[in-house]
Design an enzyme around this catalytic site. Structure first.
Site, PDB file in Angstrom:
ATOM      1  N   THR A 187       0.870  -1.169   0.000  1.00 13.69           N
ATOM      2  CA  THR A 187       0.000   0.000   0.000  1.00 13.69           C
ATOM      3  C   THR A 187       0.909   1.221   0.000  1.00 13.69           C
ATOM      4  O   THR A 187       2.039   1.140   0.469  1.00 13.69           O
ATOM      5  CB  THR A 187      -0.857   0.050   1.270  1.00 13.69           C
ATOM      6  OG1 THR A 187       0.028   0.207   2.384  1.00 13.69           O
ATOM      7  CG2 THR A 187      -1.665  -1.206   1.448  1.00 13.69           C
ATOM      8  N   GLU A 330      -5.383  -4.175  -0.167  1.00  7.83           N
ATOM      9  CA  GLU A 330      -5.590  -5.249   0.818  1.00  7.83           C
ATOM     10  C   GLU A 330      -6.674  -6.236   0.388  1.00  7.83           C
ATOM     11  O   GLU A 330      -6.837  -7.292   0.987  1.00  7.83           O
ATOM     12  CB  GLU A 330      -6.031  -4.640   2.167  1.00  7.83           C
ATOM     13  CG  GLU A 330      -4.943  -3.905   2.917  1.00  7.83           C
ATOM     14  CD  GLU A 330      -4.857  -2.430   2.560  1.00  7.83           C
ATOM     15  OE1 GLU A 330      -5.229  -2.065   1.423  1.00  7.83           O
ATOM     16  OE2 GLU A 330      -4.407  -1.636   3.403  1.00  7.83           O
ATOM     17  N   LYS A 446      -5.592  12.069  -2.994  1.00 10.10           N
ATOM     18  CA  LYS A 446      -5.510  11.184  -4.164  1.00 10.10           C
ATOM     19  C   LYS A 446      -5.399  12.044  -5.408  1.00 10.10           C
ATOM     20  O   LYS A 446      -6.355  12.663  -5.826  1.00 10.10           O
ATOM     21  CB  LYS A 446      -6.769  10.327  -4.250  1.00 10.10           C
ATOM     22  CG  LYS A 446      -6.682   9.090  -3.395  1.00 10.10           C
ATOM     23  CD  LYS A 446      -6.498   7.897  -4.292  1.00 10.10           C
ATOM     24  CE  LYS A 446      -6.060   6.682  -3.535  1.00 10.10           C
ATOM     25  NZ  LYS A 446      -6.616   5.471  -4.113  1.00 10.10           N
ATOM     26  N   TRP A 451      -1.365   8.301  -4.337  1.00  5.79           N
ATOM     27  CA  TRP A 451      -1.485   8.928  -3.017  1.00  5.79           C
ATOM     28  C   TRP A 451      -0.492  10.067  -2.855  1.00  5.79           C
ATOM     29  O   TRP A 451       0.658   9.936  -3.274  1.00  5.79           O
ATOM     30  CB  TRP A 451      -1.112   7.933  -1.921  1.00  5.79           C
ATOM     31  CG  TRP A 451      -2.004   6.783  -1.678  1.00  5.79           C
ATOM     32  CD1 TRP A 451      -1.707   5.482  -1.921  1.00  5.79           C
ATOM     33  CD2 TRP A 451      -3.293   6.787  -1.081  1.00  5.79           C
ATOM     34  NE1 TRP A 451      -2.743   4.684  -1.516  1.00  5.79           N
ATOM     35  CE2 TRP A 451      -3.726   5.448  -1.001  1.00  5.79           C
ATOM     36  CE3 TRP A 451      -4.128   7.794  -0.600  1.00  5.79           C
ATOM     37  CZ2 TRP A 451      -4.958   5.101  -0.464  1.00  5.79           C
ATOM     38  CZ3 TRP A 451      -5.354   7.436  -0.075  1.00  5.79           C
ATOM     39  CH2 TRP A 451      -5.764   6.105  -0.010  1.00  5.79           C
TER      40      TRP A 451
HETATM   41  P1  AMP Z   1      -5.377   1.549  -3.038  1.00  2.90           P
HETATM   42  O1  AMP Z   1      -5.014   0.507  -2.067  1.00  2.90           O
HETATM   43  O2  AMP Z   1      -4.238   2.397  -3.486  1.00  2.90           O
HETATM   44  O3  AMP Z   1      -6.139   0.981  -4.182  1.00  2.90           O
HETATM   45  O4  AMP Z   1      -6.341   2.573  -2.298  1.00  2.90           O
HETATM   46  C1  AMP Z   1      -7.524   2.141  -1.687  1.00  2.90           C
HETATM   47  C2  AMP Z   1      -8.344   3.328  -1.294  1.00  2.90           C
HETATM   48  O5  AMP Z   1      -8.671   4.096  -2.451  1.00  2.90           O
HETATM   49  C3  AMP Z   1      -9.660   2.954  -0.694  1.00  2.90           C
HETATM   50  O6  AMP Z   1      -9.553   2.633   0.677  1.00  2.90           O
HETATM   51  C4  AMP Z   1     -10.484   4.211  -0.955  1.00  2.90           C
HETATM   52  O7  AMP Z   1     -10.211   5.212   0.014  1.00  2.90           O
HETATM   53  C5  AMP Z   1      -9.957   4.693  -2.283  1.00  2.90           C
HETATM   54  N1  AMP Z   1     -10.841   4.236  -3.374  1.00  2.90           N
HETATM   55  C6  AMP Z   1     -10.686   3.164  -4.165  1.00  2.90           C
HETATM   56  N2  AMP Z   1     -11.691   3.088  -5.058  1.00  2.90           N
HETATM   57  C7  AMP Z   1     -12.507   4.132  -4.829  1.00  2.90           C
HETATM   58  C8  AMP Z   1     -13.727   4.605  -5.397  1.00  2.90           C
HETATM   59  N3  AMP Z   1     -14.313   3.987  -6.412  1.00  2.90           N
HETATM   60  N4  AMP Z   1     -14.292   5.719  -4.872  1.00  2.90           N
HETATM   61  C9  AMP Z   1     -13.704   6.376  -3.848  1.00  2.90           C
HETATM   62  N5  AMP Z   1     -12.552   5.991  -3.265  1.00  2.90           N
HETATM   63  C10 AMP Z   1     -11.960   4.876  -3.742  1.00  2.90           C
END
Ligand code: AMP
Length: 552
Positions: A187, A330, A446, A451
């Protein structure tokens, strides 16, 4: 029933033999480069033999530092199938994070694209565990010399030369435990170090089947995979494409809207996957330059919230359905997919209210909403709480290699609550299982699907001698989704400018992480326990109460 293990090698064997005439198309400066799945199968065997020859055994990790291309796909299949563990490194992270992740992962062999070999050579001196570097594509002598320079590097190999002459069949071990690690992703750390997640053969297998089913992937699909293979398990696309017998179109480093539009047109792409920024740029390109995208029926979007206006424009102007999905590294990563119930008329208000939500929990993922007081909240579409999830492709822990501090161990443990993963995402669930996110528990920014840690930015700004305090929040941005806004308190009498502050950050952070928006303020608002109150800053910004200077 018989119990055969659910292994990546089964996916490899199925895709590369029964669908051997399907293909992976890799975009290059000279246009498309094609390899049939049968060829990918032969090269996967050759790569596995070559890796064995370099000493890869047991559950050794093999890293990649690559774009999306045929060779990366081959590694995705070969490394887990031989019993080793694939660790796709995120090439976009700031060097310090890449070094942390690569070292924590512990790979002794890395496969690097030639176009990334220069930057990778700069990191290699700090990665003492790496003994072999395999370079995909030609590089000049200076680059080879730079890669060979560190004393711990035993060999630098050309990918094509290394695998040529190796047998084109491999006896993939059938006695692997399906619960063994097949691959891992990290992550992006919001505070502190990134956390590693290990996927298993079983979790990847089940995730691929469910994802293919829920997204409706068919063998006549030609899938444009823009989501990087190093991000969140590539959303399962390499495995689901093989399982469905669908063709893959890989953009390599050609990620701008113009080449993507060209790929859709010339390769007759039928579906794709990427973050909102990518599809937003594509939309703008289609509206100015145009392209024939009539073969494309759907684009999956996730990673951050899909802008409803973009979804509507694709549907109404180009006949392309944007399928909104939510997930996490995750979670392998797919947790929800927003396909409106069949009863909704396309284009109706009800249809759009479902389509723009994060989506319905997919088969296999259980969810529960937990209120601030720990109570379980009803699925009524109104009660808002933190979503917790569990299921066969949701991690039960983070990777540890013994180097973590007590604080990090405690932080990792706090992400789980009696067998459920606490997502850190806050929203509601409807009776029919649709998730609507309202906020994030964390304040991570984001930007373009990547990130930016607000805390890292704050710390870097506050390292400036003229700065007393700084708080960074994400603010909406048309192009990138979100961008950082830095609110800074200067020492009395200081005349330091936002430009000077940004220059000060330039050698501490990646360029795309640097804020354009700056506000010089008298005091950072605080909560009752003395934390920066970011809610107040966000609303002051939204209300136009901050004097913001935007740097070009
Ligand atoms: P990652 O592990 O980099 O894919 O990030 C995961 C996080 O991205 C999630 O816990 C959300 O906060 C955000 N996220 C992923 N998909 C979405 C979505 N469709 N809408 C809003 N936030 C999202």
């Amino acid at each position: 029933m018989q119990r055969t293990p659910l292994l990546i090698s089964s996916i490899l064997r199925f895709g590369t033999t029964l669908h051997g005439d399907q293909e992976v198309v890799t975009w290059t400066a000279e246009g498309p480069r094609r390899a049939s799945y049968a060829e990918v199968g032969r090269q996967a065997a050759q790569l596995a033999h070559a890796l064995r020859g370099l000493g890869v055994s047991g559950d050794d990790r093999v890293a990649t530092f690559m774009w999306n291309n045929a060779e990366h796909l081959t590694a995705y299949l070969a490394v887990p199938s031989m019993g080793a563990v694939l660790h796709a490194l995120n090439i976009r992270l700031f060097p310090e994070q890449i070094l942390y992740i690569a070292d924590h992962g512990g790979s002794s062999v890395v496969i690097v694209d030639n176009t990334l070999a220069g930057p990778f050579a700069g990191l290699l001196a700090h990665l003492p565990k790496i003994r072999h570097v395999i370079v995909n594509g030609p590089v000049d002598e200076a680059t080879t010399a730079a890669l060979s320079a560190p004393a711990h590097v035993v060999g630098v190999h050309d990918y094509a030369t290394l695998i040529s002459g190796q047998p084109t069949e491999y006896a993939w071990p059938e006695d692997l435990d399906e619960d063994c690690a097949s691959s891992m992703c990290y992550t992006s750390g919001t505070t502190g170090n990134p956390k590693g997640v290990s996927y298993s053969h079983r979790s990847n297998y089940l995730h691929a089947l469910t994802a293919a089913m829920t997204l409706g992937i068919r063998q006549d699909d030609r899938l444009l995979v823009v989501v990087p293979l190093f991000h969140a398990n590539a959303w399962g696309f390499p495995y689901l494409a093989m399982a469905a017998g669908a063709t893959l179109v890989m953009p390599d480093r050609f990620l701008q809207a113009a080449p993507l539009a060209q790929m859709i047109e010339t390769e007759k792409v039928s579906a794709g996957a990427g973050v909102p920024t990518v599809w937003n740029e594509l939309l703008r390109h289609l509206e100015t330059a145009g392209a024939d995208v009539s073969t494309c029926r759907q684009l999956v979007v996730g990673g951050s919230a899909a802008p409803p206006a973009m979804m509507r424009a694709f549907q109404e102007h180009h006949g392309i359905t944007i399928v909104h999905a939510w997930g996490m590294t995750e979670m392998s990563p797919i947790g929800t997919v927003a396909i409106p119930p069949a009863r909704c008329d396309e284009g109706s208000d009800e249809y759009w209210s479902y389509a723009t939500a994060q989506g319905r929990l997919v088969m296999g993922v259980e969810g529960r909403l937990v209120g601030p007081d720990g109570s379980k909240l009803p699925w009524d579409g109104e009660s808002v709480g933190e979503l917790e999830v569990r299921g066969p492709w949701i991690t039960a822990s983070y990777n540890r290699n013994g180097t973590e501090s007590d604080g990090e161990v405690a932080e990792m443990a706090a992400k789980f609550s009696d067998g459920w993963l606490r997502t850190g995402d806050v929203g509601s669930l409807s009776a029919d299982g649709f998730l609507r996110l309202t906020d994030r528990a964390k304040d991570v920014i984001k930007s373009g699907g990547e990130w930016i840690s607000s805390v890292d930015l704050e710390n870097a700004i506050m390292a400036h001698p003229e700065v007393v305090e700084a708080s960074v929040v994400g603010v909406p941005d048309d192009r990138w989704g979100e961008r950082p806004l830095a609110s800074v308190v200067l020492r009395a009498g200081s005349s330091v400018t936002p430009e000077q502050l940004r220059d000060f950050l330039a050698d501490r952070l990646a360029r795309w992480q640097l804020p354009e928006r700056w506000a010089i303020i008298d005091e950072v608002p605080k909560t009752s326990v003395g934390k920066f109150d970011k809610k107040v800053l966000r609303s002051r910004y939204a209300d136009g109460d901050l004097d913001v200077q935007t740097l070009s």
